[in-house]
Design an enzyme around this catalytic site. Structure first.
Site, PDB file in Angstrom:
ATOM      1  N   ASP A 133      49.448  57.675  43.155  1.00  0.00           N
ATOM      2  CA  ASP A 133      49.770  57.148  41.824  1.00  0.00           C
ATOM      3  C   ASP A 133      48.495  56.816  41.058  1.00  0.00           C
ATOM      4  O   ASP A 133      47.501  57.535  41.189  1.00  0.00           O
ATOM      5  CB  ASP A 133      50.680  55.919  41.989  1.00  0.00           C
ATOM      6  CG  ASP A 133      51.610  55.747  40.804  1.00  0.00           C
ATOM      7  OD1 ASP A 133      51.117  55.362  39.730  1.00  0.00           O
ATOM      8  OD2 ASP A 133      52.812  56.016  40.932  1.00  0.00           O
ATOM      9  N   HIS A 172      51.228  50.726  37.745  1.00  0.00           N
ATOM     10  CA  HIS A 172      52.365  51.380  38.404  1.00  0.00           C
ATOM     11  C   HIS A 172      52.189  51.525  39.919  1.00  0.00           C
ATOM     12  O   HIS A 172      53.071  51.183  40.699  1.00  0.00           O
ATOM     13  CB  HIS A 172      52.548  52.747  37.737  1.00  0.00           C
ATOM     14  CG  HIS A 172      53.818  53.439  38.051  1.00  0.00           C
ATOM     15  ND1 HIS A 172      53.886  54.539  38.884  1.00  0.00           N
ATOM     16  CD2 HIS A 172      55.082  53.209  37.645  1.00  0.00           C
ATOM     17  CE1 HIS A 172      55.135  54.957  38.950  1.00  0.00           C
ATOM     18  NE2 HIS A 172      55.884  54.171  38.213  1.00  0.00           N
ATOM     19  N   SER A 340      61.131  54.939  39.783  1.00  0.00           N
ATOM     20  CA  SER A 340      59.908  54.692  40.554  1.00  0.00           C
ATOM     21  C   SER A 340      60.192  53.761  41.717  1.00  0.00           C
ATOM     22  O   SER A 340      59.711  53.959  42.829  1.00  0.00           O
ATOM     23  CB  SER A 340      58.864  54.021  39.681  1.00  0.00           C
ATOM     24  OG  SER A 340      58.341  54.942  38.789  1.00  0.00           O
TER      25      SER A 340
END
Ligand SMILES: *[C@@H]1O[C@H](CO)[C@@H](O)[C@H](O)[C@H]1NC(C)=O
Ligand SMILES: *[C@@H]1O[C@H](CO)[C@@H](O)[C@H](O)[C@H]1NC(C)=O
Ligand SMILES: *[C@@H]1O[C@H](CO)[C@@H](O)[C@H](O)[C@H]1NC(C)=O
Ligand SMILES: *[C@@H]1O[C@H](CO)[C@@H](O)[C@H](O)[C@H]1NC(C)=O
Length: 531
Positions: A133, A172, A340
């Site tokens: 990520d 994230h 996610s």
């Protein structure tokens, strides 16, 4: 006068540095550099996860010579391949609107029985899970114990620590990492709070290319058990994109050779584009023979409206309309939602099962997920039942994953037999008929995946839908209509269906096409894997 002006003008043109991937057959990086430089290229770096592959860029700023130096370089006896690297963007599956807030992910509804799985004695210990990520704030009080630099790398800046850029709000990856492995000091317990955490930074301000993406997804493939991924091409209902050549190889090699031959588990989020009419059939990472994809359901058991469905979705995670507490920057907490979260939670659950039985192969894990998924807590959709008695739906696969059931089954698991493969390339390379039949032998007694590949020529592909019907009468929607997609054609595309799991291959397979416009199919092939 004119030539001078022309030269001045040239100076203001941006010098576009084109990157190439080159295979140079040498163990000696200095030699590779000399070869590249001799032909007019600068050697940027060697790939970490592949042998003999280098990224070079051309340093002549006169593009007229490019073709020439490329073909010159290929003449060298140690140079085996050169390929231009195109840039593209990949996007994290961002936050979605939420109705409920949860301080502990094990309280999510409907229950995935995570706490019950912990009580049987598993926390992911000795299992390595990497978050691919935008980095991980590894100094977080809830992450620093599980984080290991051994399984981490920054592919954006080529540094050892996958530091997120806080000014760019690269949060994230840290949020996903928390759901997987946070240790309960401050923000709660991650699903696999005993697991070893790796951070592979790939997303950042720069565009990606095939070499970078492949390098990241093959990084430490002998040791990393699970790669948790929740990004992909744009979820805009228009894009049809997937891994390019080397990345496809990274994923299929991972499946075949990773984890010392047991196979890496690539866990992917199905995507957040459901409300834009998107469908994961057009996302080649999700709709991929070698990845495992999860959908997501709301707290009332209905599928999240934003979640994408397709015939490659294997199972589902809850939390669709929920915002879940997880790690943030600087030892603070934050909340995350959307698909996610589902990939990260699923990675944690699979981590528990791998601790319960480290000998599980990728195919064992696939079957184990199916056997541990349950439709009883999922509402408002009508499931189909396939010829082997499994219930499925495009949005949630075989149902909601039950962590406790999964670890229990894992402990006493009997390995699936060696995989068989049945491949039929039809003689037909040109068809405009709305029904195509392919007769298959009984080679595969129990199907795992069906892979249908083809080139579709159609004026507005979003207007075409396609269904695959098995000899046992199961109908799997492999390409739904996407009303916003006005693009033409879909070339060299593979559709994956897990919906026929457990059926046999023998008999007539039918491809049904629905469209009001003329179309042509070429290079049709049907592959069936299973035992
Ligand atoms: C990381 O590598 C070091 C040095 O090789 C080793 O001592 C350590 O045990 C490794 N850690 C993990 C979690 O594998
Ligand atoms: C995970 O469980 C193992 C025993 O299997 C234990 O030794 C370890 O301390 C646990 N880890 C955490 C973070 O609770
Ligand atoms: C589910 O279906 C029931 C009955 O058809 C309906 O009353 C309810 O509103 C639906 N729930 C959702 C969340 O769509
Ligand atoms: C598809 O078919 C065309 C025409 O028959 C052929 O030129 C092309 O190489 C084929 N592509 C693949 C991927 O097989």
């Amino acid at each position: 006068m004119f030539p001078l002006l022309f030269l001045l003008f040239l100076q203001f043109l941006p010098v576009s540095s084109e990157d190439f991937l080159v295979k140079i057959q040498t163990e000696n990086d200095e030699e590779a550099r000399n070869i590249a430089e001799y032909y007019g290229f600068a050697l940027n770096r060697k790939l970490k996860s592949f042998d003999n592959l280098y990224i070079v860029s051309e340093y002549l700023d006169d593009n007229l010579h490019l073709e020439h130096i490329v073909s010159e370089l290929l003449q060298h006896e140690k140079v085996h391949m050169i390929e231009k690297l195109d840039n593209f963007g990949r996007f994290a599956r961002k936050e979605m609107a939420t109705a409920k807030k949860y301080e502990n992910l094990w309280q999510l509804e409907p229950s995935m029985r995570i706490e019950e799985a912990w009580k049987t004695g598993f926390n992911g210990s000795k299992v390595t899970i990497a978050i691919v990520d935008d980095g991980i704030d590894e100094s977080h009080i809830d992450l620093k114990n599980s984080f290991s630099p051994n399984f981490s790398f920054d592919f954006v800046k080529f540094g050892n620590y996958p530091k997120p850029d806080k000014r760019e709000n690269e949060l994230h990856g840290t949020q996903c990492a928390g759901l997987v492995s946070m240790s309960g000091n401050k923000c709660g317990l991650g699903v696999g709070h005993g697991a070893i955490l790796g951070g592979i930074k790939l997303l950042g301000p720069k565009l990606l290319n095939d070499a970078l993406e492949a390098d990241a997804l093959a990084f430490q493939k002998d040791k990393i058990d699970i790669y948790s991924v929740s990004w992909g091409p744009k979820d805009d209902g228009i894009t049809a994109d997937g891994p390019k050549q080397l990345t496809s190889r990274a994923i299929s090699d991972g499946f075949q050779y990773g984890r010392q031959g047991k196979g890496n588990i690539f866990i992917w989020a199905s995507g957040n584009g459901g409300n834009s009419g998107d469908n994961c059939a057009l996302d080649g990472y999700v709709n991929n023979e070698f990845t495992i994809t999860f959908g997501v359901v709301n707290s009332d058991g209905t599928p999240a409206s934003y979640a994408e469905g397709c015939s490659a979705v294997l199972s589902a995670i809850s939390g669709g309309d929920s915002s879940i507490r997880t790690t943030g920057f600087d030892s603070k907490c934050s909340h995350i939602s959307g698909s996610s979260a589902s990939a990260a939670i699923a990675s944690g659950i699979v981590g528990l099962a791998l601790q319960a039985n480290p000998s599980l192969t990728q195919r064992d894990v696939q079957k184990l997920i199916i056997e541990s998924s349950d439709i009883s807590k999922i509402h408002n959709i009508s499931f189909q039942t396939n010829g082997a008695g499994y219930n499925f739906h495009q949005k949630v696969g075989f149902g909601l994953l039950d962590a406790e059931k999964m670890v229990k089954l894992a402990k006493e698991w009997k390995h699936v037999e060696k995989q068989k493969e049945l491949l039929v390339k039809t003689k037909l390379i040109y068809s405009t008929t709305p029904l195509i039949e392919i007769k298959l032998s009984d080679e595969v007694k129990s199907i795992e995946r069906v892979i249908l590949s083809m080139d579709i020529y159609h004026e507005t592909r979003g207007e075409l839908s396609m269904y695959l019907e098995s000899p046992q009468g199961t109908i799997s929607e492999i390409l739904p209509k996407r009303i916003t997609d006005k693009n033409a054609n879909l070339i060299n595309w593979k559709f994956i269906s897990v919906n026929f799991f457990g059926e046999h291959s023998e008999g007539n397979w039918k491809i049904h096409l629905k469209t009001s416009k003329p179309f042509v199919l070429r290079n049709l092939s049907l592959k069936i894997t299973g035992i």
